[in-house]
Design a protein around this motif. Structure first.
Motif, PDB file in Angstrom:
ATOM      1  N   LEU A  91      78.605 -18.481  -3.084  1.00 33.08           N
ATOM      2  CA  LEU A  91      77.953 -17.181  -3.269  1.00 33.08           C
ATOM      3  C   LEU A  91      76.596 -17.118  -2.577  1.00 33.08           C
ATOM      4  O   LEU A  91      76.234 -16.096  -1.983  1.00 33.08           O
ATOM      5  N   ILE A  92      75.852 -18.215  -2.630  1.00 32.71           N
ATOM      6  CA  ILE A  92      74.532 -18.250  -1.976  1.00 32.71           C
ATOM      7  C   ILE A  92      74.684 -18.164  -0.463  1.00 32.71           C
ATOM      8  O   ILE A  92      73.961 -17.405   0.195  1.00 32.71           O
ATOM      9  N   PHE A  93      75.633 -18.918   0.096  1.00 29.38           N
ATOM     10  CA  PHE A  93      75.818 -18.905   1.551  1.00 29.38           C
ATOM     11  C   PHE A  93      76.269 -17.546   2.065  1.00 29.38           C
ATOM     12  O   PHE A  93      75.950 -17.158   3.185  1.00 29.38           O
ATOM     13  N   SER A  94      77.012 -16.806   1.252  1.00 23.47           N
ATOM     14  CA  SER A  94      77.426 -15.469   1.676  1.00 23.47           C
ATOM     15  C   SER A  94      76.383 -14.423   1.280  1.00 23.47           C
ATOM     16  O   SER A  94      76.517 -13.259   1.631  1.00 23.47           O
ATOM     17  N   TRP A  95      75.384 -14.851   0.541  1.00 26.28           N
ATOM     18  CA  TRP A  95      74.297 -14.019   0.031  1.00 26.28           C
ATOM     19  C   TRP A  95      74.831 -12.769  -0.682  1.00 26.28           C
ATOM     20  O   TRP A  95      74.392 -11.650  -0.491  1.00 26.28           O
ATOM     21  N   SER A  96      75.824 -13.045  -1.522  1.00 30.06           N
ATOM     22  CA  SER A  96      76.363 -11.985  -2.371  1.00 30.06           C
ATOM     23  C   SER A  96      76.421 -12.517  -3.801  1.00 30.06           C
ATOM     24  O   SER A  96      76.644 -13.702  -4.013  1.00 30.06           O
ATOM     25  N   TYR A  97      76.181 -11.660  -4.733  1.00 26.90           N
ATOM     26  CA  TYR A  97      76.195 -12.037  -6.145  1.00 26.90           C
ATOM     27  C   TYR A  97      75.301 -13.252  -6.408  1.00 26.90           C
ATOM     28  O   TYR A  97      75.690 -14.200  -7.094  1.00 26.90           O
ATOM     29  N   VAL A  98      74.103 -13.221  -5.872  1.00 27.31           N
ATOM     30  CA  VAL A  98      73.173 -14.336  -6.033  1.00 27.31           C
ATOM     31  C   VAL A  98      72.820 -14.525  -7.511  1.00 27.31           C
ATOM     32  O   VAL A  98      72.617 -15.652  -7.964  1.00 27.31           O
ATOM     33  N   ASP A  99      72.787 -13.436  -8.274  1.00 26.35           N
ATOM     34  CA  ASP A  99      72.536 -13.555  -9.711  1.00 26.35           C
ATOM     35  C   ASP A  99      73.617 -14.379 -10.399  1.00 26.35           C
ATOM     36  O   ASP A  99      73.331 -15.206 -11.269  1.00 26.35           O
ATOM     37  N   VAL A 100      74.847 -14.197  -9.988  1.00 28.71           N
ATOM     38  CA  VAL A 100      75.954 -14.974 -10.541  1.00 28.71           C
ATOM     39  C   VAL A 100      75.822 -16.430 -10.101  1.00 28.71           C
ATOM     40  O   VAL A 100      76.092 -17.350 -10.883  1.00 28.71           O
ATOM     41  N   ALA A 101      75.383 -16.644  -8.880  1.00 28.19           N
ATOM     42  CA  ALA A 101      75.190 -18.008  -8.368  1.00 28.19           C
ATOM     43  C   ALA A 101      74.148 -18.751  -9.209  1.00 28.19           C
ATOM     44  O   ALA A 101      74.361 -19.909  -9.576  1.00 28.19           O
ATOM     45  N   ASP A 104      75.670 -19.612 -12.497  1.00 28.34           N
ATOM     46  CA  ASP A 104      76.606 -20.726 -12.363  1.00 28.34           C
ATOM     47  C   ASP A 104      75.893 -22.062 -12.204  1.00 28.34           C
ATOM     48  O   ASP A 104      76.368 -23.082 -12.704  1.00 28.34           O
ATOM     49  N   LEU A 105      74.754 -22.061 -11.520  1.00 29.27           N
ATOM     50  CA  LEU A 105      73.976 -23.302 -11.404  1.00 29.27           C
ATOM     51  C   LEU A 105      73.437 -23.742 -12.769  1.00 29.27           C
ATOM     52  O   LEU A 105      73.439 -24.933 -13.092  1.00 29.27           O
ATOM     53  N   VAL A 106      73.000 -22.791 -13.575  1.00 25.85           N
ATOM     54  CA  VAL A 106      72.524 -23.129 -14.921  1.00 25.85           C
ATOM     55  C   VAL A 106      73.685 -23.679 -15.754  1.00 25.85           C
ATOM     56  O   VAL A 106      73.533 -24.683 -16.470  1.00 25.85           O
ATOM     57  N   MET A 107      74.853 -23.053 -15.645  1.00 23.26           N
ATOM     58  CA  MET A 107      76.022 -23.553 -16.377  1.00 23.26           C
ATOM     59  C   MET A 107      76.422 -24.938 -15.863  1.00 23.26           C
ATOM     60  O   MET A 107      76.860 -25.788 -16.650  1.00 23.26           O
ATOM     61  N   ALA A 108      76.271 -25.176 -14.568  1.00 23.67           N
ATOM     62  CA  ALA A 108      76.592 -26.498 -14.011  1.00 23.67           C
ATOM     63  C   ALA A 108      75.679 -27.569 -14.611  1.00 23.67           C
ATOM     64  O   ALA A 108      76.141 -28.680 -14.906  1.00 23.67           O
ATOM     65  N   ILE A 109      74.422 -27.236 -14.799  1.00 29.97           N
ATOM     66  CA  ILE A 109      73.485 -28.177 -15.426  1.00 29.97           C
ATOM     67  C   ILE A 109      73.909 -28.463 -16.862  1.00 29.97           C
ATOM     68  O   ILE A 109      73.874 -29.620 -17.316  1.00 29.97           O
TER      69      ILE A 109
END
Length: 127
Positions: A91-101, A104-109
């Motif tokens: 999502l970050i690389f496509s720069w779409s739905y960055v809020d979701v990205a 997801d990083l917080v959930m990954a932690i």
């Protein structure tokens, strides 16, 4: 203290077991959202099949990951954590739905934290 750690571990285990299963099942029904919208046009263009089919494959992977968390918590939590990071990076690389990205990083932690809790002296057999 020990009972608090066990409670946190149990809450995380069921969260990261059940949520991927529900999200995976929803890839077949699109009740929660239209999951194909999260695929960038560039990525969709290189898929050898329809984005809906791709999301169904993703759904199967997520269901398996959730079951793995429930049955082999340590391994499953590492799998879910890695999966969430991969989704976030896409999502970050496509720069779409960055809020979701970011979410997801917080959930990954949190999933990584479950894996670490499952490694130490607090863990029980088969986790």
């Amino acid at each position: 203290m020990d009972s608090n750690v066990q409670l946190v571990k149990k809450v995380l285990k069921y969260t990261f077991g059940l949520v991927p299963i529900v999200a995976g099942l929803d890839k077949f029904t699109n009740i929660l959202t239209n999951w194909s919208q999260y695929i960038s046009e560039g990525f969709a263009g290189i898929l050898p099949f329809d984005p809906t089919t791709f999301m169904m494959i993703v759904g199967v992977i997520e269901i398996l990951a959730g079951v793995l968390v429930l049955t082999k918590t340590k391994i499953g939590a590492y799998v879910v954590s890695t999966w969430l990071v991969a989704i976030a990076l896409t999502l970050i690389f496509s720069w779409s739905y960055v809020d979701v990205a970011v979410r997801d990083l917080v959930m990954a932690i949190a999933a990584f934290s479950l894996a670490k809790l499952s490694e130490n002296n607090y863990s029980k057999a088969n986790n």
